[in-house]
Design a protein around this motif. Structure first.
Motif, PDB file in Angstrom:
ATOM      1  N   ARG B  49       0.833  -1.217   0.000  1.00 14.85           N
ATOM      2  CA  ARG B  49       0.000   0.000   0.000  1.00 14.85           C
ATOM      3  C   ARG B  49       0.861   1.259   0.000  1.00 14.85           C
ATOM      4  O   ARG B  49       0.524   2.251  -0.642  1.00 14.85           O
ATOM      5  N   THR B  52       2.393   1.669  -3.489  1.00 16.93           N
ATOM      6  CA  THR B  52       1.454   2.003  -4.575  1.00 16.93           C
ATOM      7  C   THR B  52       0.682   3.293  -4.309  1.00 16.93           C
ATOM      8  O   THR B  52      -0.241   3.620  -5.044  1.00 16.93           O
ATOM      9  N   GLN B  54      -1.318   4.051  -1.799  1.00 13.50           N
ATOM     10  CA  GLN B  54      -2.592   3.961  -1.092  1.00 13.50           C
ATOM     11  C   GLN B  54      -2.477   4.449   0.345  1.00 13.50           C
ATOM     12  O   GLN B  54      -3.456   4.906   0.922  1.00 13.50           O
ATOM     13  N   SER B  74       0.014  10.520  -8.309  1.00 14.76           N
ATOM     14  CA  SER B  74      -0.669  10.278  -9.588  1.00 14.76           C
ATOM     15  C   SER B  74       0.326   9.923 -10.694  1.00 14.76           C
ATOM     16  O   SER B  74       0.069   9.027 -11.507  1.00 14.76           O
ATOM     17  N   GLN B  77       1.367   6.429 -10.097  1.00 12.10           N
ATOM     18  CA  GLN B  77       0.299   5.455 -10.361  1.00 12.10           C
ATOM     19  C   GLN B  77       0.014   5.294 -11.860  1.00 12.10           C
ATOM     20  O   GLN B  77      -0.514   4.262 -12.273  1.00 12.10           O
ATOM     21  N   ALA B  78       0.373   6.289 -12.637  1.00  9.48           N
ATOM     22  CA  ALA B  78       0.199   6.159 -14.090  1.00  9.48           C
ATOM     23  C   ALA B  78       1.166   5.129 -14.671  1.00  9.48           C
ATOM     24  O   ALA B  78       0.969   4.638 -15.782  1.00  9.48           O
ATOM     25  N   VAL B  82      -1.641  -2.689 -10.608  1.00  9.89           N
ATOM     26  CA  VAL B  82      -1.805  -3.392  -9.339  1.00  9.89           C
ATOM     27  C   VAL B  82      -2.864  -4.476  -9.500  1.00  9.89           C
ATOM     28  O   VAL B  82      -3.967  -4.213  -9.974  1.00  9.89           O
ATOM     29  N   PHE B  84      -4.873  -7.139  -7.157  1.00 13.21           N
ATOM     30  CA  PHE B  84      -5.145  -7.387  -5.739  1.00 13.21           C
ATOM     31  C   PHE B  84      -5.386  -8.876  -5.485  1.00 13.21           C
ATOM     32  O   PHE B  84      -5.732  -9.630  -6.383  1.00 13.21           O
ATOM     33  N   PHE B 102     -11.269   1.309 -16.869  1.00  9.25           N
ATOM     34  CA  PHE B 102      -9.910   1.570 -16.374  1.00  9.25           C
ATOM     35  C   PHE B 102      -9.012   2.144 -17.474  1.00  9.25           C
ATOM     36  O   PHE B 102      -8.086   2.905 -17.180  1.00  9.25           O
ATOM     37  N   GLN B 104      -9.978   4.335 -19.560  1.00 10.23           N
ATOM     38  CA  GLN B 104     -10.238   5.781 -19.519  1.00 10.23           C
ATOM     39  C   GLN B 104      -9.551   6.432 -18.317  1.00 10.23           C
ATOM     40  O   GLN B 104      -9.069   7.550 -18.406  1.00 10.23           O
ATOM     41  N   LEU B 105      -9.500   5.717 -17.192  1.00  7.69           N
ATOM     42  CA  LEU B 105      -8.828   6.277 -16.013  1.00  7.69           C
ATOM     43  C   LEU B 105      -7.326   6.424 -16.253  1.00  7.69           C
ATOM     44  O   LEU B 105      -6.688   7.319 -15.721  1.00  7.69           O
ATOM     45  N   TYR B 106      -6.766   5.498 -17.070  1.00  7.81           N
ATOM     46  CA  TYR B 106      -5.342   5.582 -17.397  1.00  7.81           C
ATOM     47  C   TYR B 106      -5.088   6.382 -18.676  1.00  7.81           C
ATOM     48  O   TYR B 106      -3.962   6.448 -19.158  1.00  7.81           O
ATOM     49  N   ALA B 107      -6.188   6.946 -19.231  1.00  7.67           N
ATOM     50  CA  ALA B 107      -6.098   7.735 -20.472  1.00  7.67           C
ATOM     51  C   ALA B 107      -5.511   6.925 -21.626  1.00  7.67           C
ATOM     52  O   ALA B 107      -4.754   7.445 -22.451  1.00  7.67           O
ATOM     53  N   ARG B 145      -6.564  -6.216 -16.249  1.00  3.99           N
ATOM     54  CA  ARG B 145      -6.821  -4.825 -15.873  1.00  3.99           C
ATOM     55  C   ARG B 145      -5.525  -4.127 -15.472  1.00  3.99           C
ATOM     56  O   ARG B 145      -5.317  -2.952 -15.788  1.00  3.99           O
TER      57      ARG B 145
END
Lengths: 358, 287
Positions: B49, B52, B54, B74, B77-78, B82, B84, B102, B104-107, B145
């Protein structure tokens, strides 16, 4: 802010909301709860009426004896004494009392001298019509008690708040604030359940290991919730004809209401251990927030404590704007107080949610 | 830039009075697979954690690709993926929808969902809701993912725990493929055989501290013992086990007397496992 990520999260939440059969169950449960509330209320109107009087003094004692006589005949009257005309006037405006009597200082002497003194009567525009008759009857009785002669007092009545010009508000229109709060609160179930599910299943943890920032995450959740709540509430208010008089005020009130339920959703999601406890807490919140609109439906049902519930200000603003045609001058105060509640509740929701997650 | 992809400097994390991670320092080279081994509650997850982003370390710092994780969360994290231990997928959504979210979250704009799912053995199931997947399928989807944006560092937390052999093998092969691509892999596992097979180095963590960190071969050389294990038949016909340590002065004599005085039924040599070494170093087992 990465708006592409925020939009992606909003689309995901909307998709999950509409795919979850759980929310259908909650809808039915809520309807059942409201039917329960309806039947839990007394089948007849509570005849206890509250009134205020100014100034304190000997004439008040005459009123007390009259009230005791009324009570003996089955009509309960709750009498409040005020120290100033202004305080009495404000109490009527705030719905603390349903009517107010302003007695001249020398009432008894004037009556004895046969001068025919004038008594002021404050009535709210939305007070029941029988209240006015009762007040006039009470003043006539007071004349008899103080001077031994009836009909010697002139009553000069003043309507406070927007004048309905003899057009009473139908009960179904009085229910508009209740419907608004109910619809908004449905969103609390949706948001808090979705958030709680994300906490319990760990998907929230997966989200925060991406470049997504915590602020963006909360903003996406909040915007989805506000959008869902506001759109549903607007549809219902439009269907009930509540947007006819003051649409902008209703829109602002519902927007603030949507933000309020979003904050409550954050708090509930952070407080519940699992989906079941979140649902239980949301049901409790729904019941509590539904109390103030019932006060609009049944004037005089609740006393001042109801002002501690934020939905009171939403209900007041919607009632005044939709049913009484009140403008910004009348509703800015409740809307401002509602905004204050929003800041506190949304802020607390974000803080506890962050702590729960950490 | 540092040659290390991951650097932990004196990482410390407390839960109230309990020190979960206590002054932990290590480095993981780029393209290396590091196995992070320890029993439950040893501090593995807390370390991950902090690495990464968290959780923020109470003391020390973590550097990933030369960036301080706590300060450039950020940006770090790009560059990481990860996976889990417990499946945390959106079960009401399909595999394709999960991956698209995901991406889209990572562009990531040009994600080939079909190719990615084919890579983890889930081709043809992209439209199915994840709620209907088996545990192994979910785990493979979680690996997919984590790979969406071709991360430079991959964190895998017990990726094969409780999986059927086919799924477990598929994931192990993916880990090796990622190393071939040049990714650094931080692998948390209980499975010593898996660690031995996949990892360039392993770290033993116990009670919040790194107890040992080296290649499996070096650890075995340093801490392990080699022995011969024989089953012999007694006069009553029952079988008994005899163990003779190798690399000892008395080993030749002991072996000679085994064959001359006992009736040997089976005999084989045995090397210490990583678990044996873990027990020897920490005094406790992994499970």
């Amino acid at each position: 802010m990465r708006w592409q990520a925020i939009r992606a999260l909003m689309r995901k939440d909307l998709r999950l909301f509409f795919r979850n059969r759980f929310f259908a169950f909650i809808t039915v449960l809520s309807l059942g709860a409201f039917i329960g509330i309806y039947f839990a209320l007394p089948p007849t109107l509570d005849e206890t009426l509250s009134m205020g009087v100014y100034p304190p003094g000997a004439t008040v004692e005459g009123l007390r004896s009259l009230i005791q006589a009324e009570e003996a005949e089955g009509q309960a009257l709750d009498l409040h004494i005020f120290e100033s005309d202004a305080a009495l006037r404000q109490a009527v405006l705030d719905d603390d009392v349903m009517a107010g009597l302003v007695l001249p200082e020398d009432l008894q002497a004037a009556l004895m001298a046969g001068e025919g003194p004038t008594v002021g009567l404050y009535m709210r525009a939305d007070a029941p019509a029988e209240m006015r008759d009762m007040m006039v009857g009470l003043v006539e009785g007071l004349s008899l008690v103080l001077s031994g002669r009836p009909l010697e007092i002139e009553v000069r009545a003043e309507t406070l708040g927007p004048d309905l010009a003899g057009d009473p508000i139908p009960h179904r229109d009085r229910m508009r604030p209740l419907f608004a709060v109910m619809i908004l609160m449905m969103e609390v179930f949706g948001l808090s359940s979705l958030l709680s599910e994300e906490l319990v299943t760990g998907t929230l943890r997966a989200l925060v290991t991406t470049p997504l920032r915590m602020g963006e995450l909360f903003l996406a959740k909040g915007l989805t919730s506000v959008f869902m709540a506001l759109s549903q509430a607007l549809i219902v208010m439009w269907a009930l004809g509540a947007l006819g008089q003051q649409p902008l005020i209703i829109l602002v009130a519902l927007l603030l209401g949507s933000i309020l339920v979003t904050g409550i959703g954050f708090l509930l999601a952070a407080s519940g251990r699992d989906m079941l406890s979140v649902t239980g807490l949301a049901t409790l919140a729904l019941l509590i927030l539904s109390i103030p609109p019932l006060g609009v439906l049944f004037p005089g049902l609740f006393t001042a404590w109801v002002r501690a519930i934020p939905s009171h200000y939403l209900a007041v603003a919607i009632h005044q704007a939709a049913n009484l045609g009140a403008g910004w001058a009348q509703v800015w105060q409740p809307l401002l107080i509602l905004l204050g509640f929003n800041i506190v509740i949304v802020g607390a929701g974000v803080v506890v949610l962050k702590r729960r997650f950490a | 830039m540092s040659e290390y992809a991951i650097v932990a400097e004196n990482l410390t994390y407390r839960y109230g009075e309990l020190v979960a991670v206590d002054d932990v320092s290590f480095g993981v080279a780029q393209g290396e697979i590091l196995g992070f081994l320890g029993p439950n509650g040893a501090g593995k997850t807390t370390t991950v954690r902090m690495l990464t982003g968290q959780s923020r370390p109470h003391e020390g710092r973590a550097l990933l690709l030369g960036l301080d994780v706590a300060r450039h969360t950020s940006a770090v994290q790009a560059q990481i993926g990860v996976c889990f231990e417990v499946a945390n997928l959106y079960e009401q959504m399909s595999a394709a929808e999960n991956l698209a979210l995901f991406a889209q979250l990572y562009a990531v704009r040009d994600l080939d969902v079909d190719a990615l799912l084919r890579r983890v053995g889930l081709a043809g199931r992209e439209r199915d809701r994840v709620g209907g997947y088996s545990k192994g399928m979910k785990q493979r989807l979680m690996v997919a993912r984590a790979l969406i944006h071709q991360p430079r560092i991959l964190f895998l937390d017990e990726p094969t725990e409780g999986l059927d052999p086919v799924s477990a093998e598929a994931i192990r092969n993916l880990v090796l493929e990622e190393r071939e691509r040049g990714a650094t892999v931080f692998l948390t596992t209980h499975d010593m055989l898996e660690a031995e097979r996949l990892c360039d180095r392993v770290a033993f963590i116990n009670q919040g501290r790194i107890a040992a960190l080296d290649t499996p071969h070096s650890l075995k050389q340093r801490y392990g013992t080699r022995l011969v294990e024989a089953q012999v038949a007694t006069e009553t016909g029952a079988l008994e086990t005899r163990e003779i340590m190798l690399d000892e002065p008395e080993t030749p004599g002991a072996l000679q007397s085994l064959f001359s005085q006992e009736q040997v039924v089976t005999i084989h040599s045995r090397e210490a496992s990583l678990e044996d070494i873990f027990i020897r170093i920490t005094g406790r087992g992994l499970s």
